[in-house]
Write a protein that holds these residues in place. Structure first.
Motif, PDB file in Angstrom:
ATOM      1  N   GLY A 931       0.781  -1.236   0.000  1.00  0.00           N
ATOM      2  CA  GLY A 931       0.000   0.000   0.000  1.00  0.00           C
ATOM      3  C   GLY A 931       0.811   1.283   0.000  1.00  0.00           C
ATOM      4  N   LYS A 932       2.134   1.202   0.108  1.00  0.00           N
ATOM      5  CA  LYS A 932       2.931   2.422   0.265  1.00  0.00           C
ATOM      6  C   LYS A 932       4.124   2.417  -0.672  1.00  0.00           C
ATOM      7  CE  LYS A 932       1.761   2.916   5.169  1.00  0.00           C
ATOM      8  NZ  LYS A 932       0.966   1.681   5.221  1.00  0.00           N
ATOM      9  N   TRP A 945       4.380   7.602   0.708  1.00  0.00           N
ATOM     10  CA  TRP A 945       3.115   7.945   0.063  1.00  0.00           C
ATOM     11  C   TRP A 945       2.155   6.760   0.119  1.00  0.00           C
ATOM     12  CZ3 TRP A 945       7.614   9.725  -2.508  1.00  0.00           C
ATOM     13  CH2 TRP A 945       7.684  11.104  -2.704  1.00  0.00           C
ATOM     14  N   ASP A 946       0.888   7.099   0.050  1.00  0.00           N
ATOM     15  CA  ASP A 946      -0.144   6.083  -0.155  1.00  0.00           C
ATOM     16  C   ASP A 946      -0.200   5.774  -1.642  1.00  0.00           C
ATOM     17  OD1 ASP A 946      -2.979   5.162  -0.856  1.00  0.00           O
ATOM     18  OD2 ASP A 946      -2.983   5.020   1.328  1.00  0.00           O
ATOM     19  N   LYS A 947      -0.033   4.504  -1.981  1.00  0.00           N
ATOM     20  CA  LYS A 947       0.082   4.136  -3.395  1.00  0.00           C
ATOM     21  C   LYS A 947      -1.224   4.345  -4.150  1.00  0.00           C
ATOM     22  CE  LYS A 947       2.550   0.531  -4.181  1.00  0.00           C
ATOM     23  NZ  LYS A 947       2.991  -0.874  -4.303  1.00  0.00           N
ATOM     24  N   GLN A 948      -2.356   4.181  -3.477  1.00  0.00           N
ATOM     25  CA  GLN A 948      -3.636   4.311  -4.174  1.00  0.00           C
ATOM     26  C   GLN A 948      -4.069   5.756  -4.328  1.00  0.00           C
ATOM     27  OE1 GLN A 948      -5.112   1.733  -5.587  1.00  0.00           O
ATOM     28  NE2 GLN A 948      -3.476   0.376  -4.821  1.00  0.00           N
ATOM     29  N   THR A 949      -3.977   6.530  -3.238  1.00  0.00           N
ATOM     30  CA  THR A 949      -4.454   7.919  -3.289  1.00  0.00           C
ATOM     31  C   THR A 949      -3.363   8.898  -3.695  1.00  0.00           C
ATOM     32  OG1 THR A 949      -3.916   8.326  -0.948  1.00  0.00           O
ATOM     33  CG2 THR A 949      -6.062   7.370  -1.444  1.00  0.00           C
ATOM     34  N   LEU A 953       2.045  10.640   3.081  1.00  0.00           N
ATOM     35  CA  LEU A 953       1.662  10.211   4.426  1.00  0.00           C
ATOM     36  C   LEU A 953       2.641  10.710   5.482  1.00  0.00           C
ATOM     37  CD1 LEU A 953       0.660   6.493   3.693  1.00  0.00           C
ATOM     38  CD2 LEU A 953      -0.836   8.510   3.842  1.00  0.00           C
ATOM     39  N   GLU A 972       5.197  -2.352   8.828  1.00  0.00           N
ATOM     40  CA  GLU A 972       5.195  -0.892   8.696  1.00  0.00           C
ATOM     41  C   GLU A 972       6.536  -0.285   9.100  1.00  0.00           C
ATOM     42  OE1 GLU A 972       2.648   1.013   7.539  1.00  0.00           O
ATOM     43  OE2 GLU A 972       1.562  -0.823   7.065  1.00  0.00           O
TER      44      GLU A 972
END
Length: 1215
Positions: A931-932, A945-949, A953, A972
């Motif tokens: 996700g990142k 970063w957030d990979k989807q949005t 972060l 994490e």
């Protein structure tokens, strides 16, 4: 008959309009445009006269051409015409003197119509008179009369161009000291003459601007800087002042001459030339910004504010000459101050002469007095110099003896100013010109020293002017309508009559411009500007314009190379030259230039730097960078058959060196042996002929001359490390062609053998024979008994020797022999082959590879800067994730444009999935999980970063230098390494640094982490491989053995592999804490290492372009396969079970495959690593690659270039 006026030229806006940036078309009044040569007399097609210099338009209008909405306005001084001189210097050092008048002139109607320029517009235009004679006043007067005649309301009795043609063709150059030429322009009578040749050189300028702009102290400081040949930049807002001051200071150093770059008025777009490392004297308008330039060591002379600044100290003139010169200048320039304490009348009125002279205007005799003062200075400071010329025929001057004699006479130690001056090019040129030649009869310095020695009046050395010069009158032209009273008046400067060919060419250019505008208007109606395609009318350039463009391009490349070279040498101890902007740009200039200007220019700037006094010593990092650049330049020159560049590279490589830890000198030349050109007899024959031609001692016995030059050839051969037999064969061949006797043959053979032995004794031999027999890796020495040592391979006996010795063993004959044996072995396994003589021939591709030549390559565009980081998302990336990942196969790139971009190769035509912004400097490392995305940058930060949005972060701050490595871990967590020498672990959820898990003594360049065991390996510039157990919180090992930077590291279970700039790779055991093997067959730094788990084999890639496959054998590790399909540094190796992806710096890629049926089919004695076969390689394109990533699961390889383009190769066709 020699003419005083060589050309009349008109420059301004021509039919082809383009800005200084190269954008064609009219873009409005806020831009500056390139000037063109519009008209000239004699015409261009005149066969009796050479063409004017191609750079003339750019030089006479240094700021470019500007458009205006109005012309001359008597109330606006900015619209007034400007009159100024310029001086151009040709390649042979001769000068061209140009008088210019720049003014606003209406734009031609056809040009305005074609480019949609507003009606009644004006543009800069410049008329010029060009001469080989420095008669500034006469040339300026004639030009101003022509300008006045053109715009006079009374008009002219003859057409203006007829007046110009008659004047240029008929006014002769007067004989110096004997003739005065009178000629008329309309009703104005003009004259021109030259002083006698046996006096001071002709200087038809006033020295008053120089002494008015600078006070006495600054005048002396500028004079000293010129004598010592510093880099000098004059600044003023007046063009005339720059040229007059430059010419004046050059005359004040008589009898010496300025020997370096001389541009009194530099065109604005050439401001980068100021960063050139070699001496120069340039003048630049004070309105040009130089804040972006380094200006280190430049002597900046501000003529408007009487100010001289420099970062390097200028040694002062020694005493007593300084006080004497200063006093004499005070008497001449400030007589009222000198005599202010003296009586004004009576028998003691000694200052009357000074007061009278002080009340008069500056005159020609003041110029003469000023020049004579400086000549007397030279007579004093060089007193008796002729007694120290040991050999007038060869101009040998004993500077040390002269300095000792001067020290005794002045009771002072040798002065640094005099010492530097005696080493200058100007002094050496003076000796060559003046001593033992006919010119010595007119040497005023020698005459003055003799006159002072005899007690005579110093002015007696100047020629007398007792006889009046002969008057030569040039009659007026009879062209025109005699007696008719016709007058020719002009509202603009008229054009000369064009030929049909010139008219047709002009019409074609303007029609092309009109068509381009119409096309632009139809397709882009909102565009207000006229745009012409950059290539649309390139073919319409005249030969003269093409020559000017080429000359500007060549000069621009050379100056840029000089600045880049200087900055490369100034990189700090913590900077990596191989990854620097300077190295990459020089490499790009060398590789991308088909004509060889980049390569020859690079070598030329090194040669000039050496001649300017550079000591030639490099740091270890600079040594590697320079060596690779020279290799590339020589390789490119070889492909062009450019023997001149190869010859120069050979000579400069023999001068540049480094010193190793044992203080042993190691020369760059010794590391060029891998280039094939040295094996060619034709090169050495050409080099020998060059040495014979340039030999200055032609009177020497022919046999001795040939032998001497062959000894020099032999020295270079030995310096390169050519095998003794090969070198002797070529020397013997050249000697036989030049018919030298048997005695000379014996001497040559003895010298070659002797120098080879000296070389071996100096650098060591390190088991050449052993390596010739078996290219095994060097097994690490262990502190065990002799039986263990006895079981080591032969090469291991040299492991404890110095670094220089081991470098030698990887150079010269051992490298060629080991290469040949490797090729032989691989031929046995069916992968490569050799010819009968042992030389390699091209490797035959497998049948599978031959059938599958079709490839699929895509260009991914989006970055605006060089690609500096590239990451491929794979399933094995994070250990706690199982199953297919939806983003597996994605590529993530980082760039000098500070952005991170995510690419999805499955979306053809729209691969760019997201752009992540947040960094302020170049991105150097990227990693990701489900996700990142995490990235590290030169701005010392780590961003998550957030990979989807695509939202930012976290920003992780804590490093004190650029971040070099990042790794996303399970739970994490993020692991980062930096040039500050630390490795830190971060918790993304809390935005905190959990711990500094490792510290190195220098920058960390590479890092590996095993998430199953918690073992971390990191290495870098300290040449130490550090191993930590993060979970136990302790350092396990510090692996010592490498002598240069470690650039790559790979960890697989208990094995750690490292690749270093010391040309070796090493295999270490984590559990034992030992070095199990040293792999030492490469001929350059090893940039990447990989471990094949299934085969338990090693793959190494080096800057030498070779890919080597290694596997365990009894007694050590041996190289079983050598792949040579890449021509540049191997940047990436990625091995899977059945596929192997390779990427190189020349933008070449290759995919290797090991067929399924061969797995497990090898016997215990068979070669497993040699089972890899070349499957496919795509067609190569020209690009300089910085980073490469492979996705073996989908058979994709992606490269990132310096041009900001990603090249994605999809090799899945028919798989």
């Amino acid at each position: 008959m020699a003419r005083i006026f060589e050309y009349f030229v008109v420059c301004g806006i021509g039919p082809e309009i383009r800005t200084l940036d190269g954008n064609k078309g009219y873009h409005g009044t806020g831009y500056m445009y390139m000037p063109s040569l519009l008209d000239q007399y004699p015409p261009l097609n005149h066969t009796l006269y050479p063409p004017p210099p191609p750079q003339l338009p750019t030089c006479v209008l240094p700021a470019g051409v500007e458009f205006f909405l109005s012309g001359f306005d008597s109330n606006d001084p900015s619209t007034f015409p400007r009159s100024y001189p310029i001086v151009l210097t040709e390649g042979d050092g001769s000068k061209i003197y140009v008088s210019c008048i720049a003014f606003r002139d209406p734009v031609s109607e056809d040009i305005a119509e074609s480019y949609r320029i507003p009606p009644n517009s004006f543009a800069d235009k410049c008329i010029c008179l060009v001469s080989r004679s420095p008669s500034f006043r006469a040339i300026r007067s004639a030009l101003e009369e022509l300008f006045t005649l053109c715009f006079s309301p009374n008009g002219s009795s003859k057409p203006l161009w007829d007046v110009i043609a008659y004047m240029v063709s008929n006014v002769p150059l007067p004989t110096p000291g004997k003739e005065r030429v009178l000629f008329a322009i309309e009703d104005c009578l003009l004259s021109v003459e030259a002083p006698p040749k046996d006096g001071l050189p002709h200087a038809d300028i006033s020295f008053q601007p120089l002494v008015q702009c600078l006070d006495i102290d600054n005048l002396i400081k500028l004079f000293t800087a010129v004598l010592l040949e510093r880099r000098i930049l004059l600044r003023s807002n007046k063009y005339s002042l720059l040229t007059l001051v430059s010419e004046a200071i050059c005359h004040l150093i008589y009898p010496f001459r300025w020997q370096h770059v001389y541009i009194p008025l530099l065109f604005f777009s050439g401001v980068d030339y100021i960063d050139a490392p070699t001496p120069y004297m340039m003048g630049l308008h004070s309105g040009v910004d130089t804040s972006t330039l380094t200006m280190d060591g430049v002597v900046v002379v501000d003529l408007e504010y009487n100010c001289i600044t420099t970062t390097e100290e200028i040694p002062s003139i020694p005493e007593p000459e300084l006080s004497c010169l200063r006093g004499e200048l005070m008497k001449l320039l400030q007589p009222n101050v000198v005599g202010i304490d003296e009586m004004k009348a009576g028998i003691y009125s000694v200052s009357e002469h000074y007061i009278k002279s002080g009340s008069k205007h500056w005159r020609d005799d003041n110029d003469l007095q000023l020049r004579f003062l400086f000549l007397k200075f030279f007579a004093s400071v060089l007193s008796g110099y002729r007694n120290f010329i040991e050999n007038p025929a060869t101009h040998v001057f004993n500077a040390q003896a002269f300095l000792k004699k001067r020290s005794r006479s002045t009771s002072q130690p040798p002065d640094p100013m005099i010492t530097q001056f005696l080493d200058s090019h100007g002094f050496l040129d003076y000796l060559e010109r003046g001593v033992g030649s006919g010119e010595n009869n007119n040497n005023l310095l020698d005459k003055l020293q003799d006159a002072l020695g005899r007690g005579q009046n110093p002015l007696s050395i100047l020629p007398t002017t007792s006889t009046e010069p002969e008057i030569i009158t040039i009659s007026e032209s009879d062209v025109g309508i005699s007696g008719s009273g016709a007058k020719y008046t002009y509202d603009r400067f008229p054009s000369n009559i064009r030929t049909e060919e010139q008219e047709e060419k002009r019409r074609h250019i303007l029609e092309t411009a009109t068509g381009a505008f119409d096309y632009s208007g139809k397709h882009i109606p909102s565009s207000p500007s006229t745009l012409v395609g950059k290539d649309s009318i390139a073919d319409s350039l005249s030969p003269l314009e093409r020559a000017a463009e080429r000359e500007r391009m060549v000069l621009d490349i050379k100056v840029k190379l000089q600045g880049l070279w200087l900055r490369l040498l100034k990189l700090g101890a913590t900077d990596d030259p191989l990854s620097s902007f300077e190295y990459g740009t020089i490499l790009a200039l060398i590789e991308s230039d088909a004509e060889g200007i980049g390569g020859s220019g690079f070598i030329e700037c090194i040669r000039e730097h050496i001649h300017s006094g550079w000591h030639c010593q490099l740091t270890e990092e600079q040594f590697i960078a320079v060596k690779e650049l020279l290799k590339t330049a020589i390789s490119r020159a070889t492909s062009r058959n450019d023997m001149f560049t190869i010859r120069d590279a050979l000579e400069v490589s023999a001068d540049m060196y480094k010193k190793d830890a044992n203080n042993v000198t190691d020369y760059v030349q010794r590391h060029l042996i891998s280039l094939s050109i040295w094996e060619e007899l034709r090169f050495w024959e050409g080099y020998f002929d060059y040495l014979m031609e340039k030999s200055s001692n032609k009177s020497t016995n022919y046999v001795s001359l040939v032998s001497g030059q062959l000894l020099l050839v032999a020295s270079h051969m030995a310096g390169l490390g050519l095998p003794d037999n090969d070198a002797w064969y070529m020397i013997e061949t050249i000697a036989e062609k030049n018919n030298i006797g048997s005695k000379q043959f014996i001497k040559l053979r003895g010298f070659l053998s002797h120098i080879q032995q000296l070389r071996i004794g100096y650098w060591g031999i390190t088991s050449i024979k052993a390596q010739s027999v078996s290219p095994l890796g060097l097994t690490s020495p262990r502190s065990k008994d002799a039986t263990d040592e006895g079981r080591q391979p032969a090469e291991a006996t040299g492991i404890g020797r110095s670094w220089v010795q081991s470098m030698f063993s990887r150079d010269t004959a051992s490298r060629s022999s080991s290469f040949s044996h490797v090729r032989k072995w691989t031929s046995d396994s069916g992968t490569t082959a050799t010819n009968e003589n042992g030389t390699p021939r091209k490797q035959d591709l497998s049948t599978t590879g031959q059938k599958k030549l079709q490839t699929n390559v895509r260009m991914l565009r989006g970055h605006n800067g060089a690609i500096t980081a590239l990451h491929c998302v794979t399933k094995r990336e994070v250990w706690d994730l199982v199953g297919d990942r939806e983003d597996a196969g994605f590529f993530i790139s980082g760039s000098t444009d500070c952005t991170v971009k995510i690419w999805d190769p499955t979306l053809r035509g729209s691969e760019l999935r997201a752009t992540l912004k947040g960094h302020t400097r170049a991105v150097r490392a990227i990693s990701s999980d489900r996700g990142k995305v995490v990235s590290g940058s030169d701005d010392q930060s780590v961003l998550v970063w957030d990979k989807q949005t695509t939202q930012l972060l976290e920003e992780l701050k804590g490093h004190d230098a650029q971040v070099s490595c990042v790794r996303m871990l399970s739970g994490e967590r993020v692991l980062t390494a930096s040039h500050d020498g630390t490795v830190k672990m971060w918790d993304v959820r809390t935005d905190t640094c959990v711990a500094t898990v490792g510290r190195c003594s220098s920058a960390v360049l590479c890092m590996e982490y095993d998430d199953t065991t918690g073992v971390l390996a990191a290495a870098g510039r300290d040449a130490v491989a550090n191993i930590w157990d993060i979970r136990a919180g302790r350092q396990m090992h510090k692996f010592l053995g490498h002598t240069q930077w470690i650039r790559s590291i790979r960890m697989a279970g208990d094995i750690v592999l490292t690749g270093s700039d010391d040309w070796t790779a090493r295999m270490w055991s984590v559990s034992q804490g030992t070095c199990d093997a040293v792999l030492a067959c490469h001929a350059g730094p090893i940039l990447c290492v990989e471990y094949s788990t299934l085969d338990k084999g090693i793959i190494t890639g080096s800057m030498d372009g070779l890919l080597r496959f290694w596997e365990n054998d009894e007694g050590g590790i041996k190289c079983v396969k050598n792949v040579t399909i890449h021509n540049a540094a191997i940047l990436s190796i990625n091995a899977g079970e059945h596929w192997l992806g390779i990427g190189a710096a020349d933008n070449s890629m290759s995919l290797f495959h090991r067929p399924q049926e061969r797995l497990g089919g090898f016997s215990s004695t068979g070669s497993k690593m040699s089972g890899w076969q070349l499957y496919r390689t795509p067609q190569r394109t020209v690009a300089v690659v910085r980073c490469i990533a492979s996705d073996l699961e989908r058979k994709r390889i992606c490269s990132g270039g310096r041009n900001g383009i990603l090249r994605l190769w999809d090799a899945t066709i028919n798989i």
